[in-house]
Design a protein around this motif. Structure first.
Motif, PDB file in Angstrom:
ATOM      1  N   GLN A  76     -19.802 -59.299 -33.990  1.00 60.82           N
ATOM      2  CA  GLN A  76     -18.718 -60.270 -33.913  1.00 60.82           C
ATOM      3  C   GLN A  76     -19.096 -61.270 -32.821  1.00 60.82           C
ATOM      4  O   GLN A  76     -19.534 -60.885 -31.740  1.00 60.82           O
ATOM      5  N   ILE A  77     -18.904 -62.565 -33.090  1.00 63.89           N
ATOM      6  CA  ILE A  77     -19.148 -63.592 -32.088  1.00 63.89           C
ATOM      7  C   ILE A  77     -17.921 -63.682 -31.183  1.00 63.89           C
ATOM      8  O   ILE A  77     -16.791 -63.740 -31.665  1.00 63.89           O
ATOM      9  N   LEU A  78     -18.144 -63.692 -29.865  1.00 59.70           N
ATOM     10  CA  LEU A  78     -17.059 -63.704 -28.884  1.00 59.70           C
ATOM     11  C   LEU A  78     -16.955 -65.059 -28.189  1.00 59.70           C
ATOM     12  O   LEU A  78     -17.939 -65.785 -28.087  1.00 59.70           O
ATOM     13  N   ASN A  79     -15.784 -65.359 -27.692  1.00 56.46           N
ATOM     14  CA  ASN A  79     -15.560 -66.541 -26.877  1.00 56.46           C
ATOM     15  C   ASN A  79     -15.515 -66.093 -25.425  1.00 56.46           C
ATOM     16  O   ASN A  79     -14.599 -65.374 -25.022  1.00 56.46           O
ATOM     17  N   THR A  80     -16.483 -66.531 -24.625  1.00 58.60           N
ATOM     18  CA  THR A  80     -16.565 -66.102 -23.231  1.00 58.60           C
ATOM     19  C   THR A  80     -15.608 -66.874 -22.326  1.00 58.60           C
ATOM     20  O   THR A  80     -15.434 -66.512 -21.167  1.00 58.60           O
ATOM     21  N   GLY A  81     -15.035 -67.956 -22.832  1.00 59.14           N
ATOM     22  CA  GLY A  81     -14.128 -68.758 -22.020  1.00 59.14           C
ATOM     23  C   GLY A  81     -14.836 -69.747 -21.115  1.00 59.14           C
ATOM     24  O   GLY A  81     -14.213 -70.382 -20.278  1.00 59.14           O
ATOM     25  N   THR A  82     -16.147 -69.882 -21.260  1.00 58.17           N
ATOM     26  CA  THR A  82     -16.925 -70.826 -20.465  1.00 58.17           C
ATOM     27  C   THR A  82     -18.094 -71.339 -21.295  1.00 58.17           C
ATOM     28  O   THR A  82     -18.549 -70.668 -22.213  1.00 58.17           O
ATOM     29  N   THR A  83     -18.563 -72.535 -20.944  1.00 59.36           N
ATOM     30  CA  THR A  83     -19.759 -73.067 -21.599  1.00 59.36           C
ATOM     31  C   THR A  83     -21.008 -72.694 -20.819  1.00 59.36           C
ATOM     32  O   THR A  83     -22.120 -72.936 -21.279  1.00 59.36           O
ATOM     33  N   ASP A  84     -20.835 -72.119 -19.631  1.00 59.93           N
ATOM     34  CA  ASP A  84     -21.974 -71.677 -18.825  1.00 59.93           C
ATOM     35  C   ASP A  84     -22.635 -70.460 -19.462  1.00 59.93           C
ATOM     36  O   ASP A  84     -21.956 -69.596 -20.023  1.00 59.93           O
ATOM     37  N   VAL A  85     -23.938 -70.393 -19.351  1.00 58.06           N
ATOM     38  CA  VAL A  85     -24.702 -69.272 -19.900  1.00 58.06           C
ATOM     39  C   VAL A  85     -24.642 -68.095 -18.937  1.00 58.06           C
ATOM     40  O   VAL A  85     -24.937 -68.247 -17.748  1.00 58.06           O
ATOM     41  N   ALA A  86     -24.254 -66.946 -19.447  1.00 57.67           N
ATOM     42  CA  ALA A  86     -24.274 -65.719 -18.645  1.00 57.67           C
ATOM     43  C   ALA A  86     -25.716 -65.236 -18.533  1.00 57.67           C
ATOM     44  O   ALA A  86     -26.499 -65.356 -19.477  1.00 57.67           O
ATOM     45  N   GLY A  87     -26.046 -64.673 -17.393  1.00 64.66           N
ATOM     46  CA  GLY A  87     -27.383 -64.129 -17.194  1.00 64.66           C
ATOM     47  C   GLY A  87     -27.455 -62.631 -17.413  1.00 64.66           C
ATOM     48  O   GLY A  87     -28.526 -62.072 -17.565  1.00 64.66           O
ATOM     49  N   ALA A  88     -26.276 -61.985 -17.433  1.00 65.09           N
ATOM     50  CA  ALA A  88     -26.249 -60.533 -17.591  1.00 65.09           C
ATOM     51  C   ALA A  88     -24.925 -60.101 -18.197  1.00 65.09           C
ATOM     52  O   ALA A  88     -23.902 -60.759 -18.028  1.00 65.09           O
ATOM     53  N   VAL A  89     -24.962 -58.978 -18.900  1.00 64.25           N
ATOM     54  CA  VAL A  89     -23.767 -58.350 -19.459  1.00 64.25           C
ATOM     55  C   VAL A  89     -23.832 -56.872 -19.116  1.00 64.25           C
ATOM     56  O   VAL A  89     -24.903 -56.257 -19.144  1.00 64.25           O
TER      57      VAL A  89
END
Length: 178
Positions: A76-89
């Motif tokens: 499922q594609i999620l909405n992270t609430g930001t356009t910034d790229v996360a570096g870790a999950v």
């Protein structure tokens, strides 16, 4: 030259490593066998974290975030609430997931349905590149920041560093931060 990204182990049996073109390489038997799992992106999978063999999350270099409940068979594609790229999950449990990046920490407690910024003073203006379990807590770090949480990422404490220190990697044992 392999294009492999961060290797992240969930347990002694389960580990994942991202690669180019939406590829996630997984083992569920301690590295005896590895299989390729497709994530619905053409970008490089930067990181993936699974709470167990079935429930996991992945992020890509284009800022995408994805969730699976069946070991990567579908996502499922999620909405992270930001356009910034996360570096870790990092997946705390099937419902609680943390994203780390130039925005500090974004946290979901509802299986990725909503990611909210953690507005802790110790995360303000902090760029974090990794987040993971450390003993009974969680450790997050960037080249100039080291943070710890003992409540599943809801609040964070800053770890004082010597001046001019640059962090390349970090770990936490029961007695100290290294």
């Amino acid at each position: 030259g392999t294009g492999f990204q961060r290797l992240r182990a969930t347990s002694s049996a389960i580990a994942n490593v991202g690669a180019a073109n939406g590829t996630l390489i997984r083992t569920v038997n301690g590295g005896i066998n590895w299989s390729s799992v497709g994530v619905p992106t053409n970008a490089t999978v930067l990181d993936a974290s699974f709470a167990d063999q079935s429930n996991g999350y992945a992020i890509d270099a284009a800022g995408g975030a994805f969730k699976t409940v069946n070991g990567g068979t579908s996502w499922q594609i999620l909405n992270t609430g930001t356009t910034d790229v996360a570096g870790a999950v990092y997946t705390v449990d099937p419902s609680t997931v943390l994203l780390a990046g130039g925005f500090g920490i974004r946290r979901s407690t509802n299986a990725g349905s909503l990611f909210e910024p953690v507005t802790d003073k110790d995360l303000k203006n902090t760029h974090l590149t990794n987040v993971f379990a450390a003993g009974t807590g969680i450790l997050a770090y960037g080249s100039k920041a080291l943070r710890v949480s003992s409540d599943q990422g809801a609040t964070w404490s800053s770890v004082p560093l010597p001046k001019k220190t640059r962090i390349e990697d970090a770990s936490l044992d029961r007695k100290s931060v290294v």
